[in-house]
Design a protein around this motif. Structure first.
Motif, PDB file in Angstrom:
ATOM      1  N   GLN A  34       2.444   6.334-100.266  1.00 38.89           N
ATOM      2  CA  GLN A  34       3.274   5.863 -99.152  1.00 38.89           C
ATOM      3  C   GLN A  34       2.781   4.554 -98.545  1.00 38.89           C
ATOM      4  O   GLN A  34       3.575   3.734 -98.120  1.00 38.89           O
ATOM      5  CB  GLN A  34       3.334   6.927 -98.043  1.00 38.89           C
ATOM      6  CG  GLN A  34       4.106   8.167 -98.415  1.00 38.89           C
ATOM      7  CD  GLN A  34       5.608   7.932 -98.421  1.00 38.89           C
ATOM      8  OE1 GLN A  34       6.115   7.031 -97.767  1.00 38.89           O
ATOM      9  NE2 GLN A  34       6.321   8.728 -99.200  1.00 38.89           N
ATOM     10  N   THR A  35       1.439   4.406 -98.488  1.00 38.44           N
ATOM     11  CA  THR A  35       0.915   3.230 -97.784  1.00 38.44           C
ATOM     12  C   THR A  35       0.718   2.042 -98.705  1.00 38.44           C
ATOM     13  O   THR A  35       0.660   0.915 -98.243  1.00 38.44           O
ATOM     14  CB  THR A  35      -0.439   3.523 -97.107  1.00 38.44           C
ATOM     15  OG1 THR A  35      -1.339   4.007 -98.103  1.00 38.44           O
ATOM     16  CG2 THR A  35      -0.288   4.537 -95.999  1.00 38.44           C
ATOM     17  N   HIS A  36       0.573   2.274-100.002  1.00 36.63           N
ATOM     18  CA  HIS A  36       0.261   1.146-100.872  1.00 36.63           C
ATOM     19  C   HIS A  36       1.207   1.002-102.066  1.00 36.63           C
ATOM     20  O   HIS A  36       1.785  -0.056-102.289  1.00 36.63           O
ATOM     21  CB  HIS A  36      -1.189   1.268-101.353  1.00 36.63           C
ATOM     22  CG  HIS A  36      -1.666   0.056-102.072  1.00 36.63           C
ATOM     23  ND1 HIS A  36      -1.799  -1.179-101.463  1.00 36.63           N
ATOM     24  CD2 HIS A  36      -2.008  -0.138-103.368  1.00 36.63           C
ATOM     25  CE1 HIS A  36      -2.222  -2.062-102.342  1.00 36.63           C
ATOM     26  NE2 HIS A  36      -2.346  -1.464-103.520  1.00 36.63           N
TER      27      HIS A  36
ATOM     28  N   SER B 258      -1.183  14.847-105.366  1.00 37.48           N
ATOM     29  CA  SER B 258      -2.125  15.508-104.457  1.00 37.48           C
ATOM     30  C   SER B 258      -1.901  14.908-103.070  1.00 37.48           C
ATOM     31  O   SER B 258      -1.338  13.816-102.942  1.00 37.48           O
ATOM     32  CB  SER B 258      -3.562  15.258-104.914  1.00 37.48           C
ATOM     33  OG  SER B 258      -3.937  13.947-104.606  1.00 37.48           O
ATOM     34  N   VAL B 259      -2.365  15.609-102.030  1.00 32.03           N
ATOM     35  CA  VAL B 259      -2.112  15.151-100.663  1.00 32.03           C
ATOM     36  C   VAL B 259      -2.637  13.729-100.446  1.00 32.03           C
ATOM     37  O   VAL B 259      -1.945  12.865 -99.914  1.00 32.03           O
ATOM     38  CB  VAL B 259      -2.750  16.125 -99.638  1.00 32.03           C
ATOM     39  CG1 VAL B 259      -2.574  15.580 -98.234  1.00 32.03           C
ATOM     40  CG2 VAL B 259      -2.111  17.488 -99.761  1.00 32.03           C
ATOM     41  N   ALA B 260      -3.863  13.485-100.930  1.00 36.41           N
ATOM     42  CA  ALA B 260      -4.448  12.154-100.731  1.00 36.41           C
ATOM     43  C   ALA B 260      -3.628  11.101-101.465  1.00 36.41           C
ATOM     44  O   ALA B 260      -3.403   9.998-100.951  1.00 36.41           O
ATOM     45  CB  ALA B 260      -5.886  12.133-101.223  1.00 36.41           C
ATOM     46  N   SER B 261      -3.171  11.454-102.683  1.00 37.69           N
ATOM     47  CA  SER B 261      -2.391  10.480-103.451  1.00 37.69           C
ATOM     48  C   SER B 261      -1.044  10.226-102.795  1.00 37.69           C
ATOM     49  O   SER B 261      -0.442   9.161-102.965  1.00 37.69           O
ATOM     50  CB  SER B 261      -2.194  10.965-104.890  1.00 37.69           C
ATOM     51  OG  SER B 261      -3.435  10.933-105.557  1.00 37.69           O
ATOM     52  N   ARG B 262      -0.541  11.198-102.032  1.00 39.37           N
ATOM     53  CA  ARG B 262       0.707  10.959-101.283  1.00 39.37           C
ATOM     54  C   ARG B 262       0.497   9.857-100.250  1.00 39.37           C
ATOM     55  O   ARG B 262       1.342   8.985-100.073  1.00 39.37           O
ATOM     56  CB  ARG B 262       1.151  12.238-100.559  1.00 39.37           C
ATOM     57  CG  ARG B 262       1.710  13.279-101.502  1.00 39.37           C
ATOM     58  CD  ARG B 262       2.011  14.566-100.766  1.00 39.37           C
ATOM     59  NE  ARG B 262       2.134  15.642-101.728  1.00 39.37           N
ATOM     60  CZ  ARG B 262       2.242  16.935-101.414  1.00 39.37           C
ATOM     61  NH1 ARG B 262       2.242  17.297-100.143  1.00 39.37           N
ATOM     62  NH2 ARG B 262       2.341  17.832-102.341  1.00 39.37           N
ATOM     63  N   ILE B 263      -0.632   9.912 -99.533  1.00 36.72           N
ATOM     64  CA  ILE B 263      -0.915   8.871 -98.545  1.00 36.72           C
ATOM     65  C   ILE B 263      -0.999   7.525 -99.248  1.00 36.72           C
ATOM     66  O   ILE B 263      -0.417   6.534 -98.814  1.00 36.72           O
ATOM     67  CB  ILE B 263      -2.264   9.131 -97.821  1.00 36.72           C
ATOM     68  CG1 ILE B 263      -2.284  10.516 -97.186  1.00 36.72           C
ATOM     69  CG2 ILE B 263      -2.538   8.041 -96.788  1.00 36.72           C
ATOM     70  CD1 ILE B 263      -3.588  10.815 -96.465  1.00 36.72           C
ATOM     71  N   TYR B 264      -1.724   7.511-100.373  1.00 36.37           N
ATOM     72  CA  TYR B 264      -1.917   6.282-101.119  1.00 36.37           C
ATOM     73  C   TYR B 264      -0.561   5.761-101.606  1.00 36.37           C
ATOM     74  O   TYR B 264      -0.283   4.566-101.542  1.00 36.37           O
ATOM     75  CB  TYR B 264      -2.855   6.561-102.290  1.00 36.37           C
ATOM     76  CG  TYR B 264      -3.242   5.338-103.069  1.00 36.37           C
ATOM     77  CD1 TYR B 264      -3.867   4.271-102.437  1.00 36.37           C
ATOM     78  CD2 TYR B 264      -2.992   5.256-104.430  1.00 36.37           C
ATOM     79  CE1 TYR B 264      -4.220   3.143-103.147  1.00 36.37           C
ATOM     80  CE2 TYR B 264      -3.348   4.133-105.146  1.00 36.37           C
ATOM     81  CZ  TYR B 264      -3.964   3.073-104.501  1.00 36.37           C
ATOM     82  OH  TYR B 264      -4.303   1.957-105.202  1.00 36.37           O
TER      83      TYR B 264
END
Lengths: 276, 378
Positions: free
Chosen positions: B43-45, B35-41
Motif C-alpha cells: 500500500q505504501t510503496h 502477509s500483513v507486513a507485505s500489505r503495508i509495503y
C-alpha cells in the motif's frame, strides 16, 4: 505565486525540502506526502487546486530528490522532527492561513505542526490518517508488533528495490503523456536508512493523546477498505479530534489521492467550500 | 489486476502455489495473498510505484497461502491499458533458497554497518566531546568573570547607590521641615521633583537588584498546578475591571514563587498596556502540552520532550511585531508614557530561562499581544 525573491535562508529551506510552488491563488495549500513515497504522489490531486490556491509540495529529507546531508537521526527519531520540517517551510516562505493536506502519517505530522503553531493553519486535511497503527487494549489499529517487525525485515530485504526505484522513468504510456515527459524524475525514492527509521517512528508510535489538542478545523478522508487505516481508525480519529469532519469516500486502499483522485478532490473542495 | 488492485485473472501456477481456486481469488483484493507486513509495503510503496511509474521490478515480498504459510517471492509488476481498462500484471517467483542466502548476507551487512555506524558515532562523539571540553572551559572562565562582576554590581546597587539616595532623602526631609515660607515657590516645586525622582530611583534599584539576584537563589522545585496560581492573580485584577477568560492549565515543574511572579508580570503587562477608551481589558490564559526540542542553543541537537505551553494574550495596544525579541531586553521600554521601569518582560524571561523553558511574544498594534511560555511538565 511568489513575487519577491527569497532570502538566502528561505532559499536553503526550499532546496533542502525540494519545495515546488505552483498555482495562481494567494492562500497557501501545502501538500505533505506519506511514508514510502515522495511528493510525486500528489500529481493527480494538487493541480486541481492551482487555479484558486498557491500550491506547495515538498519531500521530506531522504525522500524524492532531497539531499541526505540534512538528515539528522536525532531530529527524525520523533514525528515532531517531521512536524518541524512543515513549520520550517511555513516560516521560510512566510506562509499564513495555511491549508495543510497530509497523506497517511503526514496527517498526524500536520496535526502536530498545527498544535504547535495553531495561528499559522486555517484547515487541516488528513488523507487516510491514523493516530496509532498497532492494536492496544480497547483499540484496533490493525497491526501487531510482529507485523511491524516483519515490515522492517521486508524493507531491509528490498534494499535494491528501494534503491532502484530511483531509476529514470522511461515510459511509453499513450494515455498519460504527461508522465512520459518527466524522464529523469525519481519516483517514490526513499533512502533505506531514512525509510527504516521513519517506519519505526510511524508504526511503533502512538499519537492518540495528541488528537484532543488539535483545535484547527480538520477533514478526515477515509476510504471504505484500508488495511493501514481501517474504518474503525477513521471513526476513532473523528471521535477524539475536536472540530473534525469525517468523510468516507467511495474508494478503496490507502492511497485515494492516487486511486480515486476525483473523489478526493471533490471531498476536499466540498469541505473548503462549506467552511468558507 | 484492475486499478483497484482486484484480481481479474490468475494463472494455474499461482493457484497451485497458494492453494486457492482461481474463481475464489477473482474480484478479491491483492491483500488476500500478502502477509500483513507485505500489505503495508504494497500500500505504501508498490501501489504508488506502479501507479506513477507503470512498473515495479524485483521487489521482495511475502505471500501467504490459504493455510497461512508464508512464501518469500520476488515480484515484478507492469501496468498496461487493455481495451480502455487499466490492467496491472503481477508476476512472482518463490525464492526460498535465495532468501536464505540473502538473509545471511543481510545479517552480515547489518552487523558490519552497525559496527561502522557505532564506530563512526563514537569517533564523532569523541570529537564533539573534545570540542565541548575546550568550549566549556572557555565558557566557565567567562562565567566566573561575569559572576564576579555581578557580585560587585549587586554590592554597588545594595550599598553604594542606596547610600547617596538615602542621604538625598534625608536632606530633602530637612528642607521639607523648614518653615513653609522658607523656600520660594520654585524651591518647593524642585523639592517635590527631588522626592519623585528619588522614589523612582528607589524602585529602579529595587527592581534591578531583584533581577540580578534571581539566579543566585537556590530555588525549591515542586509540581505546581497553575490553575489556582492564575486564578489568584486574576482575582486581584478583576476588581480593576479587567475581564479574564481562563482555560484549564497543565501542571508544571518549577519554583512556586518564581512562577507566580512570572504570571503576575505577564498579567500586569496585559493590564498596563490596555486600550484607552470603552474597550474593557480582556486577558485570555490557556494551556496545552506540546512536544518541543529540549536543546535551546546547540545547533543540530534534538531531543523532543513534552512541555506545557501557556499563552497569555490580551486585547491591548500591542506593539510592532518586529520588536518581538527586543521587548525582553532589560530596561527596554517601547511605550515611554506607561508606568513601570521596563523590567517586567526581562524578569519574566529570566524566570522562564531559569526553569529551562522558553518565552516568546507576538503582537499587532491596536490588536493586542500574545506571550507564549514553554515550561517543563511533571
Amino acid at each position: 505565486m511568489l513575487t519577491t525573491p527569497l532570502s538566502a535562508t528561505s532559499q536553503s529551506v526550499v532546496d533542502r525540502y525540494n519545495v515546488t510552488i505552483t498555482g495562481q491563488g494567494t492562500q497557501p495549500m501545502l501538500f505533505a506526502h506519506g511514508f514510502g513515497c515522495d511528493q510525486s504522489m500528489w500529481r493527480f490531486v494538487a493541480p486541481a487546486f492551482e487555479a484558486s490556491y498557491q500550491v506547495i509540495c515538498f519531500d521530506y529529507i531522504g525522500h524524492g530528490r532531497t539531499s541526505m546531508d540534512a538528515y539528522n537521526r536525532e531530529r527524525y527519531a520523533s514525528l515532531h522532527g517531521y512536524a518541524q520540517d512543515v513549520l520550517d517551510i511555513c516560516h521560510a516562505l512566510d506562509l499564513h492561513d495555511v491549508i495543510l493536506v497530509g497523506h497517511s502519517v503526514s496527517g498526524m505530522i500536520g496535526a502536530l505542526a498545527a498544535i504547535n503553531e495553531p495561528d499559522r493553519f486555517s484547515r487541516l486535511v488528513m488523507v487516510s490518517p491514523s493516530p496509532r497503527y498497532m492494536n492496544d487494549e480497547g483499540y484496533h489499529g490493525g497491526f501487531e508488533r510482529e507485523d511491524i517487525e516483519e515490515l522492517l525485515d521486508t524493507m531491509d530485504g528490498n534494499f535494491f528495490g528501494w534503491a532502484t526505484s530511483t531509476a529514470p522513468a522511461i515510459m511509453a504510456n499513450s494515455e498519460r503523456p504527461e508522465l512520459g515527459n518527466e524522464l529523469g524524475l525519481t519516483f517514490c525514492h526513499t533512502d533505506l536508512e531514512v525509510a527504516l527509521q521513519f517506519a519505526k517512528v510511524v508504526f511503533y508510535g502512538d499519537n492518540r493523546k495528541d488528537l484532543p489538542k488539535l483545535q484547527t478545523p480538520s477533514l478526515i478522508i477515509q476510504t471504505l477498505e484500508d488495511i493501514i487505516a481501517p474504518v474503525e481508525v477513521g471513526d476513532y480519529m473523528a471521535n477524539h479530534t475536536p472540530n473534525s469532519t469525517l468523510h468516507v469516500i467511495d474508494a478503496t486502499g490507502h492511497c485515494p489521492h492516487m486511486s480515486a483522485p476525483n473523489e478526493t478532490i471533490q471531498s476536499i473542495e466540498q469541505y473548503l467550500r462549506q467552511l468558507n | 489486476m484492475d486499478a483497484e488492485s482486484r484480481f481479474v485473472s490468475v494463472n494455474p501456477f499461482a493457484c497451485e502455489l497458494t492453494g486457492y481456486h482461481a474463481d475464489e481469488l477473482i474480484g478479491k483484493r491483492m491483500d488476500i495473498l500478502l502477509s500483513v507486513a507485505s500489505r503495508i509495503y504494497f500500500q505504501t510503496h508498490i501501489y504508488p510505484l506502479v501507479t506513477l511509474y507503470n512498473s515495479a521490478n524485483e521487489l521482495y515480498v511475502t505471500i501467504q497461502t490459504r493455510q497461512r504459510v508464508p512464501i518469500p517471492v520476488l515480484l515484478n509488476a507492469a501496468a498496461h491499458t487493455h481495451e480502455g481498462q487499466l490492467l496491472i500484471y503481477f508476476t512472482f517467483i518463490p525464492v526460498h533458497q535465495r532468501r536464505l542466502y540473502e538473509k545471511e548476507i543481510l545479517a552480515a551487512k547489518k552487523a558490519a554497518e552497525d559496527a561502522l555506524l557505532r564506530n563512526d558515532e563514537l569517533l564523532k562523539l569523541q570529537q564533539r566531546l573534545e570540542q565541548h571540553q575546550a568550549e566549556q572551559d572557555r565558557q566557565l572562565s567567562q562565567l566566573q568573570q561575569r559572576n564576579n562582576e555581578l557580585e560587585q554590581f549587586s554590592k554597588i546597587i545594595t550599598h553604594d547607590l542606596q547610600e547617596p539616595l538615602r542621604k538625598i532623602n534625608v536632606f530633602a526631609g530637612l528642607l521639607d521641615n523648614e518653615q513653609p515660607d522658607a523656600l520660594t515657590s520654585m524651591g518647593n516645586t524642585a523639592l517635590t521633583g527631588i522626592g519623585k525622582a528619588s522614589s523612582r530611583l528607589r524602585t529602579l534599584i529595587g527592581d534591578l537588584q531583584l533581577y540580578f539576584t534571581l539566579t543566585s537563589q537556590q530555588a525549591e522545585i515542586e509540581s505546581i498546578d497553575l490553575q489556582p496560581v492564575i486564578e489568584d492573580i486574576s482575582q486581584e485584577y478583576e476588581s480593576m475591571g479587567v475581564h479574564f477568560d481562563l482555560k484549564p492549565l497543565p501542571t508544571v515543574v518549577g519554583n512556586r514563587e518564581g512562577l507566580t511572579s512570572l504570571f503576575r508580570h505577564l498579567v500586569d503587562n496585559a493590564v498596563k498596556f490596555r486600550q484607552v477608551g470603552d474597550t474593557p481589558a480582556m486577558v485570555r490564559v490557556s494551556g496545552t502540552v506540546v512536544g518541543h526540542n529540549s536543546f535551546r542553543t546547540t545547533p543540530d541537537k534534538y531531543n523532543y520532550v513534552d512541555y506545557a505551553r501557556i499563552t497569555v494574550s490580551d486585547n491591548g495596544i500591542g506593539f510592532d511585531n518586529q520588536q518581538r525579541d527586543e521587548v525582553f531586553r532589560i530596561l527596554k521600554k517601547l511605550h515611554p508614557r506607561t508606568p513601570g521601569m521596563g523590567l517586567g518582560l526581562a524578569v519574566s524571561k529570566k524566570i522562564v530561562e531559569l526553569h529551562n523553558g522558553q518565552i516568546s511574544a507576538e503582537s499587532a498594534v491596536g490588536k493586542g499581544t500574545k506571550i507564549t511560555v514553554l515550561l517543563p511538565i511533571a
